[in-house]
Design a protein around this motif. Structure first.
Motif, PDB file in Angstrom:
ATOM      1  N   LYS A   1       4.761  -0.716   3.493  1.00  0.00           N
ATOM      2  CA  LYS A   1       4.515  -1.813   4.430  1.00  0.00           C
ATOM      3  C   LYS A   1       3.809  -1.322   5.695  1.00  0.00           C
ATOM      4  O   LYS A   1       4.114  -1.768   6.816  1.00  0.00           O
ATOM      5  CB  LYS A   1       5.822  -2.525   4.802  1.00  0.00           C
ATOM      6  CG  LYS A   1       6.666  -2.894   3.576  1.00  0.00           C
ATOM      7  CD  LYS A   1       7.814  -3.798   3.907  1.00  0.00           C
ATOM      8  CE  LYS A   1       8.723  -3.983   2.685  1.00  0.00           C
ATOM      9  NZ  LYS A   1       9.845  -4.852   2.914  1.00  0.00           N
TER      10      LYS A   1
ATOM     11  N   ASP B   1       1.056  -2.034   6.606  1.00  0.00           N
ATOM     12  CA  ASP B   1       0.305  -3.146   7.192  1.00  0.00           C
ATOM     13  C   ASP B   1       1.148  -3.973   8.162  1.00  0.00           C
ATOM     14  O   ASP B   1       0.622  -4.801   8.882  1.00  0.00           O
ATOM     15  CB  ASP B   1      -0.231  -4.046   6.076  1.00  0.00           C
ATOM     16  CG  ASP B   1       0.885  -4.535   5.157  1.00  0.00           C
ATOM     17  OD1 ASP B   1       1.819  -3.733   4.852  1.00  0.00           O
ATOM     18  OD2 ASP B   1       0.846  -5.712   4.744  1.00  0.00           O
TER      19      ASP B   1
ATOM     20  N   SER C   1      14.711  -3.897  -0.825  1.00  0.00           N
ATOM     21  CA  SER C   1      13.543  -4.493  -0.160  1.00  0.00           C
ATOM     22  C   SER C   1      12.723  -3.503   0.651  1.00  0.00           C
ATOM     23  O   SER C   1      11.856  -3.906   1.409  1.00  0.00           O
ATOM     24  CB  SER C   1      13.943  -5.634   0.777  1.00  0.00           C
ATOM     25  OG  SER C   1      14.570  -6.628   0.052  1.00  0.00           O
ATOM     26  N   SER C   2      12.984  -2.200   0.478  1.00  0.00           N
ATOM     27  CA  SER C   2      12.152  -1.246   1.203  1.00  0.00           C
ATOM     28  C   SER C   2      10.765  -1.151   0.568  1.00  0.00           C
ATOM     29  O   SER C   2       9.840  -0.623   1.159  1.00  0.00           O
ATOM     30  CB  SER C   2      12.822   0.126   1.201  1.00  0.00           C
ATOM     31  OG  SER C   2      13.027   0.544  -0.126  1.00  0.00           O
ATOM     32  N   GLY C   3      10.635  -1.689  -0.655  1.00  0.00           N
ATOM     33  CA  GLY C   3       9.343  -1.658  -1.338  1.00  0.00           C
ATOM     34  C   GLY C   3       9.329  -0.638  -2.472  1.00  0.00           C
ATOM     35  O   GLY C   3       8.277  -0.253  -2.965  1.00  0.00           O
ATOM     36  N   LYS C   4      10.526  -0.238  -2.922  1.00  0.00           N
ATOM     37  CA  LYS C   4      10.667   0.740  -3.994  1.00  0.00           C
ATOM     38  C   LYS C   4       9.954   0.306  -5.274  1.00  0.00           C
ATOM     39  O   LYS C   4       9.152   1.057  -5.831  1.00  0.00           O
ATOM     40  CB  LYS C   4      12.160   0.877  -4.321  1.00  0.00           C
ATOM     41  CG  LYS C   4      12.642   2.287  -4.410  1.00  0.00           C
ATOM     42  CD  LYS C   4      14.148   2.373  -4.103  1.00  0.00           C
ATOM     43  CE  LYS C   4      14.964   1.315  -4.836  1.00  0.00           C
ATOM     44  NZ  LYS C   4      15.066   1.615  -6.276  1.00  0.00           N
ATOM     45  N   SER C   5      10.255  -0.910  -5.721  1.00  0.00           N
ATOM     46  CA  SER C   5       9.645  -1.390  -6.968  1.00  0.00           C
ATOM     47  C   SER C   5       8.146  -1.481  -6.808  1.00  0.00           C
ATOM     48  O   SER C   5       7.390  -1.128  -7.722  1.00  0.00           O
ATOM     49  CB  SER C   5      10.165  -2.769  -7.349  1.00  0.00           C
ATOM     50  OG  SER C   5      11.498  -2.888  -7.002  1.00  0.00           O
ATOM     51  N   SER C   6       7.710  -1.951  -5.639  1.00  0.00           N
ATOM     52  CA  SER C   6       6.267  -2.112  -5.438  1.00  0.00           C
ATOM     53  C   SER C   6       5.567  -0.760  -5.556  1.00  0.00           C
ATOM     54  O   SER C   6       4.488  -0.660  -6.146  1.00  0.00           O
ATOM     55  CB  SER C   6       5.989  -2.722  -4.068  1.00  0.00           C
ATOM     56  OG  SER C   6       6.740  -3.902  -3.922  1.00  0.00           O
TER      57      SER C   6
ATOM     58  N   VAL D   1       0.324   0.768   1.252  1.00  0.00           N
ATOM     59  CA  VAL D   1       0.444  -0.689   1.348  1.00  0.00           C
ATOM     60  C   VAL D   1       0.553  -1.167  -0.094  1.00  0.00           C
ATOM     61  O   VAL D   1      -0.394  -1.008  -0.868  1.00  0.00           O
ATOM     62  CB  VAL D   1      -0.770  -1.326   2.038  1.00  0.00           C
ATOM     63  CG1 VAL D   1      -0.656  -2.841   2.014  1.00  0.00           C
ATOM     64  CG2 VAL D   1      -0.884  -0.826   3.466  1.00  0.00           C
ATOM     65  N   ALA D   2       1.696  -1.659  -0.455  1.00  0.00           N
ATOM     66  CA  ALA D   2       1.892  -2.008  -1.863  1.00  0.00           C
ATOM     67  C   ALA D   2       2.276  -3.472  -1.999  1.00  0.00           C
ATOM     68  O   ALA D   2       2.968  -3.856  -2.932  1.00  0.00           O
ATOM     69  CB  ALA D   2       2.941  -1.103  -2.494  1.00  0.00           C
ATOM     70  N   LYS D   3       1.811  -4.255  -1.050  1.00  0.00           N
ATOM     71  CA  LYS D   3       2.160  -5.678  -1.070  1.00  0.00           C
ATOM     72  C   LYS D   3       1.535  -6.336  -2.290  1.00  0.00           C
ATOM     73  O   LYS D   3       0.376  -6.100  -2.618  1.00  0.00           O
ATOM     74  CB  LYS D   3       1.638  -6.333   0.203  1.00  0.00           C
ATOM     75  CG  LYS D   3       2.033  -7.790   0.328  1.00  0.00           C
ATOM     76  CD  LYS D   3       1.730  -8.314   1.693  1.00  0.00           C
ATOM     77  CE  LYS D   3       0.231  -8.243   2.019  1.00  0.00           C
ATOM     78  NZ  LYS D   3      -0.082  -8.978   3.247  1.00  0.00           N
TER      79      LYS D   3
HETATM   80  P1  GDP Z   1      12.612  -3.106  -3.448  1.00  0.00           P
HETATM   81  O1  GDP Z   1      13.774  -4.021  -3.345  1.00  0.00           O
HETATM   82  O2  GDP Z   1      12.800  -1.883  -2.609  1.00  0.00           O
HETATM   83  O3  GDP Z   1      12.231  -2.778  -4.825  1.00  0.00           O
HETATM   84  O4  GDP Z   1      11.382  -3.846  -2.748  1.00  0.00           O
HETATM   85  P2  GDP Z   1      10.191  -4.647  -3.376  1.00  0.00           P
HETATM   86  O5  GDP Z   1       9.173  -3.739  -3.935  1.00  0.00           O
HETATM   87  O6  GDP Z   1      10.695  -5.726  -4.248  1.00  0.00           O
HETATM   88  O7  GDP Z   1       9.620  -5.256  -2.044  1.00  0.00           O
HETATM   89  C1  GDP Z   1      10.345  -6.098  -1.192  1.00  0.00           C
HETATM   90  C2  GDP Z   1       9.436  -7.065  -0.528  1.00  0.00           C
HETATM   91  O8  GDP Z   1       8.523  -6.367   0.299  1.00  0.00           O
HETATM   92  C3  GDP Z   1       8.567  -7.841  -1.521  1.00  0.00           C
HETATM   93  O9  GDP Z   1       8.457  -9.148  -1.101  1.00  0.00           O
HETATM   94  C4  GDP Z   1       7.237  -7.157  -1.469  1.00  0.00           C
HETATM   95  O10 GDP Z   1       6.132  -8.019  -1.720  1.00  0.00           O
HETATM   96  C5  GDP Z   1       7.196  -6.686  -0.035  1.00  0.00           C
HETATM   97  N1  GDP Z   1       6.369  -5.494   0.107  1.00  0.00           N
HETATM   98  C6  GDP Z   1       6.420  -4.369  -0.597  1.00  0.00           C
HETATM   99  N2  GDP Z   1       5.490  -3.470  -0.156  1.00  0.00           N
HETATM  100  C7  GDP Z   1       4.835  -4.070   0.840  1.00  0.00           C
HETATM  101  C8  GDP Z   1       3.757  -3.671   1.705  1.00  0.00           C
HETATM  102  O11 GDP Z   1       3.226  -2.555   1.616  1.00  0.00           O
HETATM  103  N3  GDP Z   1       3.362  -4.546   2.639  1.00  0.00           N
HETATM  104  C9  GDP Z   1       3.929  -5.789   2.788  1.00  0.00           C
HETATM  105  N4  GDP Z   1       3.503  -6.581   3.699  1.00  0.00           N
HETATM  106  N5  GDP Z   1       4.953  -6.194   1.994  1.00  0.00           N
HETATM  107  C10 GDP Z   1       5.392  -5.348   1.030  1.00  0.00           C
END
Ligand code: GDP
Length: 701
Positions: A206, A208, A36-41, A234-236
């Motif tokens: 994240k 933002d 959930s650190s945002g790796k996939s995003s 910001v990769a939400k």
């Molecule tokens: P992973 O488990 O590291 O691959 O993380 P994900 O890419 O699945 O992201 C985990 C959660 O964080 C998801 O709900 C994304 O929508 C959210 N997320 C990812 N990047 C950002 C960002 O830049 N800003 C915000 N607000 N949420 C983000």
């Protein structure tokens, strides 16, 4: 320089297919971060598509080797974007949802009990919108162990990541802005292997979610400095339009635009997915360029070693999978052809004769040897005044019966099966021997189709043979010459049989402990048998039970004198000595003037007559078996090898077949290794012409 990265990515792929040793590795970017650190995003933002597995239950269970290949758009054509899994042979996949599904399936195929699997998934994405990059996505670090994520999982993931973040790879450490960097497992792991941060890029996601001034502070990297610096993104994903990369991009742009006081050009901070991409390209390029010299040397060394080994072990002899398959089939045909020598007609005839001799002996035993009156036959024969037509009809009848027992015993079937069995065991021995012992499936097929040819011919052949021997069932003309030969053969057979009986008797004598003991045993058994006969008669006559009891009382104590096994031996010994007696009588008859006289004595000497008939049967049978079974089989077999073993194999099966043989596999492995190294060397040499000096890219300050 662009061209260099592309080429080196290609070379990297080739090297990966050669071996996994670190010496032959070109750098790739390894993406690590906690769940959930945002790796996939971030990865999806770089690719511009959603394609990674999603789900609450940890879905990345295997590393993904992601190769991005920039394809220039052709004029006037729509850009084509597609993915490929080279290991799966699914072809081009243009729908990214399909890629996502495939990745999910591949990950879920790893049993939950294993948690993670080190075997990487190879995925290539071709697009005009991606840079030339190689990225490795790894399972996210687990922060908190939960019920469905056992404690061991944490360690497994950590050790998997450790393996990948070794040199020369570049580490992309993904951390969320809203989590204290001190707690980032990615940075912690990176510091262990790259304490100065010379090959680590920090990505702060994240942005933002924290106040801009805090975000800016993190990116400045003063607390945890990295030589290659941090990039904020910001990769939400928008929950409404989840798959639109454009929306994500706009959200990011507008965030950094709104906070341009903190992140504007003058701040010298690196922000945005675009910047991240460029940064990755730069870093990978320079890293690749600086690896070039080392990798060229390493490949050169490996190539020299492989060339040397190939010379020493195989004398530079190149083979192909096809040539091995063809050679194997030739050997098979050759071996078969040689073995057909064992099926030449005289040999077959001799084999059939042997089988028929056994039958003759059986008939003789059944009709003559077990008949106590047979002794008279010899006495009658020695009376020179007695004419054959004056012989008792009893003997004439016996003689007819013996002849028809032999000719009507199913010679067609038995002789055909005998030869078919011979062929069958020939094929079986070829199938079990080298090199077919390495190819169990081919061996099975070989056996299968040869048995099929046989099955097809056995019925026809045995009918044909049976038909051709039909005349002998009614009448057999015996010439004086045939008679004399038959007589000699019968004498030989009888002498052999006498010898066999004597050997048996000797064995038994030795077994029971000497001749005297055996004589004792035999007379004892005779006594019991006579006793039993007497008991049967008396009890039959009187019908009382007392006499039975009496006789048992009389026998029982004595039976303790000999163990039961020896009583069985004694019975056999009696049988053999009875047979020996009759055989000797008949041998004398066979040698007597009556038998010498010729075919007119057939009633006196059935052994000679049956031998002559057996000979004729063997001759006729072998002739027709030759035509109906052997010729067909010898014609068909090599053709079936081609049709069912050789031409039936496709490219992949040929490879599998050849590699089943360990000697061939080793040869091919070394040869292919050498060829691949040669190819890599060629490519590396061609690069040196367009290579510019590898300058480490300084951090933009
Ligand atoms: P992973 O488990 O590291 O691959 O993380 P994900 O890419 O699945 O992201 C985990 C959660 O964080 C998801 O709900 C994304 O929508 C959210 N997320 C990812 N990047 C950002 C960002 O830049 N800003 C915000 N607000 N949420 C983000």
């Amino acid at each position: 320089l662009m061209h260099l990265t592309k080429k080196l990515i290609e070379i990297r792929g080739m090297l990966l297919s050669i071996d996994q040793s670190d010496a032959l590795k070109l750098p790739s970017i390894v993406v690590i971060g906690s769940q959930s650190s945002g790796k996939s995003s971030v990865l999806e933002a770089i690719v511009g598509h959603e394609f990674l597995p999603k789900g609450n239950n940890m879905v990345t269970r295997r590393p993904i080797e992601l190769t991005l290949i920039h394809t220039p758009t052709k004029d006037g054509q729509l850009p084509t974007e597609y993915g490929e899994f080279p290991g799966l042979g699914m072809g081009k996949i243009t729908n990214f949802a399909d890629i996502q599904r495939t990745l999910t399936d591949l990950n879920l195929a790893v049993p939950a009990s294993d948690c993670v699997n080190n075997d990487p998934i190879d995925l290539r994405i071709y697009s005009p919108n991606v840079p030339d990059l190689t990225l490795i996505d790894l399972p996210g670090y687990v922060q908190i162990s939960s019920l469905d994520q056992p404690e061991s999982l944490k360690e497994k993931i950590a050790s998997l990541c450790e393996k990948y973040i070794r040199e020369p790879n570049i580490i992309l450490a993904v951390c969320a802005a809203d989590v204290d960097l001190a707690n980032s497992p990615a940075l912690r792991a990176s510091r262990k292997v790259d304490p100065l941060g010379l090959r680590t890029i920090g990505v702060i996601t994240k942005m933002d979610l924290v106040p801009p001034e805090r975000g800016a502070q993190i990116l400045a990297g003063n607390r945890y400095p990295l030589h290659l610096g941090y990039v904020g993104v910001v990769a939400k994903k928008s929950p409404v339009e989840p798959s639109s990369a454009l929306v994500t991009q706009r959200a990011e742009d507008s965030y950094f635009h709104q906070n341009r006081d903190f992140f504007g050009n003058s701040s010298q901070l690196l922000v945005g997915t675009g910047t991240l991409r460029r940064r990755l390209m730069e870093v990978l390029e320079s890293s690749m360029a600086s690896s070039l010299h080392g990798i060229t040397n390493a490949v050169q060394l490996e190539l020299e070693e492989a060339t040397y080994q190939f010379k020493v072990q195989y004398n530079d002899r190149s083979i192909t999978e096809e040539s091995y398959v063809a050679e194997t089939m030739d050997i098979l045909k050759h071996r078969f052809k040689q073995s057909t020598q064992d099926f030449r007609r005289p040999l077959i005839q001799a084999k059939l004769k042997e089988m028929l001799d056994d039958k003759v002996m059986d008939v003789l035993e059944q009709l003559y040897w077990l008949d106590k009156k047979t002794q008279e036959l010899g006495q009658m024969g020695s009376n020179s005044k007695l004419k054959p037509e004056e012989v008792d009809p009893y003997w004439k009848h016996k003689f007819e019966a013996a002849s028809s027992l032999l000719t009507k015993s199913g010679v067609g079937r038995d002789s055909t099966l005998l030869v078919a069995d011979g062929l069958r065991s020939l094929i079986d021995s070829i199938a079990l021997g080298e090199p077919f012992n390495f190819h169990p499936r081919a061996a099975e097929r070989l056996i299968e189709f040869s048995h099929m040819i046989l099955r097809d011919r056995i019925g026809v052949t045995s009918d044909q043979v049976e038909n051709c021997i039909k005349p002998y069932k009614y009448e057999v003309e015996v010439e004086p010459r045939d008679w004399e030969q038959g007589r000699q053969r019968a004498i030989d057979l009888f002498e052999k049989e006498v010898e066999a009986c004597q050997t048996k008797l000797k064995e038994i004598t030795k077994k029971v402990g000497g001749g005297r003991r055996l004589t004792g045993l035999m007379s004892y058994v005779k006594k019991i048998e006579e006793g039993q006969r007497a008991t049967r008669t008396t009890s039959n006559e009187k019908g009382t039970s007392t006499s039975q009891v009496e006789s048992e009382e009389e026998v029982t104590p004595e039976s303790y004198r000999y163990p039961p096994a020896q009583i069985v031996d004694a019975r056999y010994a009696m049988m053999y000595s009875d047979r020996l007696g009759i055989l000797k009588l008949r041998l004398a008859a066979l040698k007597s003037p009556r038998c010498r006289a010729g075919p007119q004595s057939e009633v006196f000497c059935p052994e000679v007559f049956l031998n002559v008939v057996a000979d004729k049967l063997a001759y006729t049978s072998s002739q027709f078996i030759n035509i109906e079974l052997l010729d067909h089989f010898f014609y068909q077999f090599p053709r079936e090898i081609d049709a069912r073993l050789l031409y039936d194999l496709d490219r992949k099966e040929i490879t599998t077949f050849a590699r089943e043989n360990p000697m061939v596999r080793r040869h091919l492995d070394l040869q292919q290794r050498k060829e691949k190294l040669e190819e890599v060397m060629k490519q590396l040499n061609s690069l040196s012409t367009l290579r510019s000096d590898p300058q480490p890219q300084p951090r933009r300050q």
